[in-house]
Write an enzyme that holds these catalytic residues in place. Structure first.
Site, PDB file in Angstrom:
ATOM      1  N   SER A   1       0.811  -1.218   0.000  1.00  0.00           N
ATOM      2  CA  SER A   1       0.000   0.000   0.000  1.00  0.00           C
ATOM      3  C   SER A   1       0.844   1.269   0.000  1.00  0.00           C
ATOM      4  O   SER A   1       1.609   1.494  -0.916  1.00  0.00           O
ATOM      5  CB  SER A   1      -0.936  -0.045   1.216  1.00  0.00           C
ATOM      6  OG  SER A   1      -1.839   1.010   1.148  1.00  0.00           O
ATOM      7  N   HIS A   2       0.751   2.053   1.048  1.00  0.00           N
ATOM      8  CA  HIS A   2       1.398   3.362   1.118  1.00  0.00           C
ATOM      9  C   HIS A   2       2.786   3.274   1.745  1.00  0.00           C
ATOM     10  O   HIS A   2       3.432   4.295   1.923  1.00  0.00           O
ATOM     11  CB  HIS A   2       0.519   4.285   1.947  1.00  0.00           C
ATOM     12  CG  HIS A   2       0.135   3.646   3.248  1.00  0.00           C
ATOM     13  ND1 HIS A   2      -0.763   2.600   3.290  1.00  0.00           N
ATOM     14  CD2 HIS A   2       0.566   3.830   4.497  1.00  0.00           C
ATOM     15  CE1 HIS A   2      -0.877   2.187   4.535  1.00  0.00           C
ATOM     16  NE2 HIS A   2      -0.089   2.908   5.294  1.00  0.00           N
TER      17      HIS A   2
ATOM     18  N   ASP B   1      -2.373   6.550  -3.383  1.00  0.00           N
ATOM     19  CA  ASP B   1      -1.210   5.916  -2.751  1.00  0.00           C
ATOM     20  C   ASP B   1      -0.543   4.853  -3.628  1.00  0.00           C
ATOM     21  O   ASP B   1      -0.893   4.692  -4.805  1.00  0.00           O
ATOM     22  CB  ASP B   1      -1.605   5.318  -1.397  1.00  0.00           C
ATOM     23  CG  ASP B   1      -2.439   4.063  -1.547  1.00  0.00           C
ATOM     24  OD1 ASP B   1      -3.161   3.953  -2.559  1.00  0.00           O
ATOM     25  OD2 ASP B   1      -2.387   3.185  -0.670  1.00  0.00           O
TER      26      ASP B   1
ATOM     27  N   ASP C   1      -0.709   1.631  -4.069  1.00  0.00           N
ATOM     28  CA  ASP C   1      -1.512   0.643  -4.813  1.00  0.00           C
ATOM     29  C   ASP C   1      -2.845   1.195  -5.294  1.00  0.00           C
ATOM     30  O   ASP C   1      -3.693   0.451  -5.788  1.00  0.00           O
ATOM     31  CB  ASP C   1      -1.740  -0.607  -3.959  1.00  0.00           C
ATOM     32  CG  ASP C   1      -2.524  -0.321  -2.702  1.00  0.00           C
ATOM     33  OD1 ASP C   1      -2.403   0.797  -2.176  1.00  0.00           O
ATOM     34  OD2 ASP C   1      -3.274  -1.203  -2.249  1.00  0.00           O
TER      35      ASP C   1
ATOM     36  N   ASP D   1      -5.495   2.624  -3.744  1.00  0.00           N
ATOM     37  CA  ASP D   1      -6.795   2.543  -3.067  1.00  0.00           C
ATOM     38  C   ASP D   1      -7.071   3.723  -2.138  1.00  0.00           C
ATOM     39  O   ASP D   1      -8.203   3.927  -1.713  1.00  0.00           O
ATOM     40  CB  ASP D   1      -6.966   1.189  -2.335  1.00  0.00           C
ATOM     41  CG  ASP D   1      -5.886   0.922  -1.316  1.00  0.00           C
ATOM     42  OD1 ASP D   1      -4.964   1.750  -1.183  1.00  0.00           O
ATOM     43  OD2 ASP D   1      -5.967  -0.131  -0.650  1.00  0.00           O
ATOM     44  N   ARG D   2      -6.036   4.513  -1.807  1.00  0.00           N
ATOM     45  CA  ARG D   2      -6.282   5.673  -0.932  1.00  0.00           C
ATOM     46  C   ARG D   2      -6.427   6.948  -1.756  1.00  0.00           C
ATOM     47  O   ARG D   2      -5.962   7.014  -2.893  1.00  0.00           O
ATOM     48  CB  ARG D   2      -5.113   5.879   0.027  1.00  0.00           C
ATOM     49  CG  ARG D   2      -4.970   4.764   1.016  1.00  0.00           C
ATOM     50  CD  ARG D   2      -3.892   5.067   2.029  1.00  0.00           C
ATOM     51  NE  ARG D   2      -3.933   4.022   3.050  1.00  0.00           N
ATOM     52  CZ  ARG D   2      -3.486   4.160   4.288  1.00  0.00           C
ATOM     53  NH1 ARG D   2      -2.937   5.297   4.659  1.00  0.00           N
ATOM     54  NH2 ARG D   2      -3.584   3.180   5.143  1.00  0.00           N
TER      55      ARG D   2
ATOM     56  N   LYS E   1     -11.244  -0.263  -1.224  1.00  0.00           N
ATOM     57  CA  LYS E   1     -11.330   1.186  -1.303  1.00  0.00           C
ATOM     58  C   LYS E   1     -10.704   1.617  -2.623  1.00  0.00           C
ATOM     59  O   LYS E   1      -9.917   0.883  -3.198  1.00  0.00           O
ATOM     60  CB  LYS E   1     -10.689   1.853  -0.103  1.00  0.00           C
ATOM     61  CG  LYS E   1      -9.266   1.475   0.190  1.00  0.00           C
ATOM     62  CD  LYS E   1      -8.845   2.150   1.488  1.00  0.00           C
ATOM     63  CE  LYS E   1      -7.440   1.791   1.877  1.00  0.00           C
ATOM     64  NZ  LYS E   1      -7.397   0.758   2.922  1.00  0.00           N
TER      65      LYS E   1
HETATM   66  C1  G1P Z   1      -4.159   1.176   8.161  1.00  0.00           C
HETATM   67  C2  G1P Z   1      -5.380   2.050   8.315  1.00  0.00           C
HETATM   68  C3  G1P Z   1      -6.627   1.263   7.975  1.00  0.00           C
HETATM   69  C4  G1P Z   1      -6.503   0.691   6.563  1.00  0.00           C
HETATM   70  C5  G1P Z   1      -5.215  -0.097   6.433  1.00  0.00           C
HETATM   71  C6  G1P Z   1      -4.983  -0.571   5.011  1.00  0.00           C
HETATM   72  O1  G1P Z   1      -4.246   0.074   9.037  1.00  0.00           O
HETATM   73  O2  G1P Z   1      -5.468   2.573   9.618  1.00  0.00           O
HETATM   74  O3  G1P Z   1      -7.747   2.105   8.082  1.00  0.00           O
HETATM   75  O4  G1P Z   1      -7.597  -0.121   6.260  1.00  0.00           O
HETATM   76  O5  G1P Z   1      -4.104   0.707   6.826  1.00  0.00           O
HETATM   77  O6  G1P Z   1      -4.839   0.504   4.111  1.00  0.00           O
HETATM   78  P1  G1P Z   1      -3.509   0.025  10.451  1.00  0.00           P
HETATM   79  O7  G1P Z   1      -2.052   0.260  10.187  1.00  0.00           O
HETATM   80  O8  G1P Z   1      -4.081   1.156  11.275  1.00  0.00           O
HETATM   81  O9  G1P Z   1      -3.831  -1.320  11.021  1.00  0.00           O
HETATM   82 ZN    ZN Z   2      -3.203   1.351  -0.347  1.00  0.00          ZN
END
Ligand code: G1P
Ligand code: ZN
Length: 544
Positions: free
Chosen positions: A113-114, A278, A280, A282-283, A377
């Site tokens: 992800s990010h 982000d 991938d 999704d954000r 998302k």
């Molecule tokens: C974090 C975000 C959560 C999101 C997840 C995946 O998870 O807080 O809302 O769904 O990334 O993108 P966390 O690191 O808090 O468990």
């Molecule tokens: Zn992501």
């Protein structure tokens, strides 16, 4: 072609977190590490012989190598076909779209992800089921249980496939289809939004926008949708080329990591609308001229304006937000007379509600918003949703937000993250909070009276599965909240997330700086959890 069975021994750290298994690249590069996890996924699934598996990733370092390994293992395990994004790229929402559109059995998404990418940074893998969404906990737990006992995996020793040419190849009895990852997704967006109205706005001559793809996977999607199909000016898409290390940047769409975009949103010649996505895809982050829309507010605005979008013209069946997400959207749901569900953090908890038609929109405070169009998302979708609203309402982003606050009131909101805390200290902090939930209930802290305090537990409205220990919430009788939970996506130590929220009447809340307005509650959040005493930290590392 011969199937090879390779003997292996289990790793004890393959429990999927909030969103799949995330580790440093170097951990995944250990012999058998990725293979063990992939075989554990396949062993946890049933009846996939001859069926289709979608595979894609966000293009980060180790993506190509991992896809080659997974494709060969899929063939050895009896899948009939794999569909792989060309150049090994598939944004997370596009993967969800493809799984659904082609009725695939499921999909494997390679992404952290990010989190940063590169040889010394992060990698991740998760399994999505046939509805296109992240596997629910009962599957992820079964994958973990299997990973603790695994002793062999199956693969086929053969040359690597060509990931860069669209078309069909074979490995043994399995077809490998390399697909264009953009078209299906762009077509889906065109079926939801009013592209004519958006084209008119972008071509009107007095509206400009920027989209920051952060050197990550959404660049090619954004070029196609924004610049090609919607006619946005050349150069609208910033940092549009996906890079394996995201150019050394942190592909997290927030004010700290999208500085170039933020700079383009103020002063002379600033754009009217800015957005980012982000690693991938999704954000999303939404900006107006010198204006930042918090993700919780964004969800509320999308809900309140949904009928302006053709795909939601009939209205919403219901809404869901993760527990730490602000209560702004609850009041929209109340006015619309629809249900608002409160789920634990993580997209996997929305899947059943979406599948059952109980909700149309859902979102999280962590820059995630989505709907029933896919089961992830979706960053670009959220950007297009805002663009559609702007095209119809013909107001600025800030004016839309101010109107919203006047009508519904405002939830002033912030999240404080304390990162890389030793795991034992973080667990102790959470344990002592959990032990004190009863004692805290009813206590008064300088006028902030605790109405209720618990460790959030969720019962799925569809399959009745219970997920406990999802975060300690302190609800004050003013409607203010402080919530504590540990991140389930980090790869170094523990991250404590503290979410702080206070409702104010809309006319009062228009110009409030959350850090100033919430100062007392922020201090209280430190005192109640004894953050300094237990972690040595005076200040959070990241504030959003
Ligand atoms: C974090 C975000 C959560 C999101 C997840 C995946 O998870 O807080 O809302 O769904 O990334 O993108 P966390 O690191 O808090 O468990
Ligand atoms: Zn992501």
């Amino acid at each position: 072609m011969e199937i090879t069975n390779i003997q292996t021994t289990p790793f004890d750290d393959q429990r999927p977190g909030t969103s799949g298994l995330r580790k440093k690249v170097k951990v995944f590069q250990q012999p058998h590490y990725l293979e063990n996890f992939v075989q554990s996924i396949f062993n946890a699934l049933k009846d996939f012989q001859g069926k289709t598996l979608v595979i894609g990733g966000d293009g980060r370092y180790y993506n190509h190598e991992a896809i080659q390994i997974i494709v060969k293992m899929a063939a050895a395990n009896g899948f009939g076909k794999v569909m792989v994004g060309c150049n090994a790229l598939l944004s997370t929402p596009a993967a969800s779209c493809v799984i659904r559109k082609y009725n695939a059995f499921g999909g494997i998404i390679l992404s952290a992800s990010h989190n940063p990418g590169g040889p010394n940074a992060d990698f991740g893998i998760k399994y999505n089921t046939g509805n296109g969404g992240p596997a629910p906990e009962k599957i992820t737990e079964s994958i973990y249980d299997i990973s603790l006992e695994i002793n062999e995996y199956h693969t086929i020793e053969t040359a690597d496939i060509d990931l860069d040419t669209i078309g069909e190849q074979t490995i043994g009895d399995m077809y490998v289809e390399i697909i264009n990852p953009i078209t299906d997704y762009a077509d889906l967006m065109e079926s939801i939004f009013d592209f004519d109205a958006m084209r008119a706005l972008l071509g009107s001559g007095d509206f400009t926008m920027h989209f920051d793809a952060m050197n990550a996977v959404t660049g090619p999607y954004a070029y196609e949708i924004l610049e090609q199909r919607l006619g946005a000016a050349d150069g609208t898409v910033l940092r549009g080329e996906p890079l394996t290390d995201f150019g050394g940047a942190h592909p997290d769409p927030n004010l700290a990591h999208a500085k170039e975009l933020v700079a383009l949103m103020s002063g002379n010649n600033a754009a009217d609308f800015g957005a980012a996505s982000d690693g991938d895809g999704d954000r999303n982050m939404i900006l107006g001229y010198e204006f930042y829309v918090s993700p919780s507010d964004s969800l509320a605005v999308l809900a309140a304006n949904a009928t302006l979008v053709p795909g939601y013209a009939e209205g919403l069946t219901g809404i869901a937000r993760s527990m730490p997400t602000s209560q702004a959207v609850d009041r929209v749901a109340q006015q619309l007379g629809i249900e608002c569900y409160e789920t634990p953090t993580g997209w996997k908890f929305f899947g059943n509600l979406l599948d059952a038609g109980k909700i149309t929109l859902c979102g999280e405070e962590s820059f995630g918003t989505g709907s029933d169009h896919v089961r992830e998302k979706d960053g670009l979708w959220a950007v297009l949703f805002w663009l559609n609203i702007l095209a119809v309402r013909k107001q600025s982003v800030a004016d839309i937000m101010f109107d919203h606050w006047r009508k519904y009131g405002r939830d002033v909101y912030t999240r404080h993250d304390y990162e890389a805390i030793p795991v034992a200290d973080a667990n102790e902090l959470m344990d002592q909070l959990r032990d004190r939930t009863t004692e805290l209930t009813g206590q008064d802290f300088d006028g902030y009276t605790v109405e209720y305090c618990d460790d959030f537990s969720y019962t799925d409205a569809v399959d009745l599965c219970v997920s406990s220990q999802q975060g300690v919430r302190i609800l004050f009788n003013s409607g203010a909240r402080i919530i504590y939970r540990l991140s389930g996506t980090g790869t170094e130590g523990a991250t404590l997330r503290v979410y702080i929220e206070q409702q104010v009447p809309g006319d009062k809340g228009l110009d409030l700086d959350p850090q100033k307005n919430l100062a007392e509650l922020i201090q209280l959040s430190k005192d109640i959890a004894r953050i300094e005493k237990l972690t040595g930290r005076l200040l959070p590392d990241v504030i959003t």
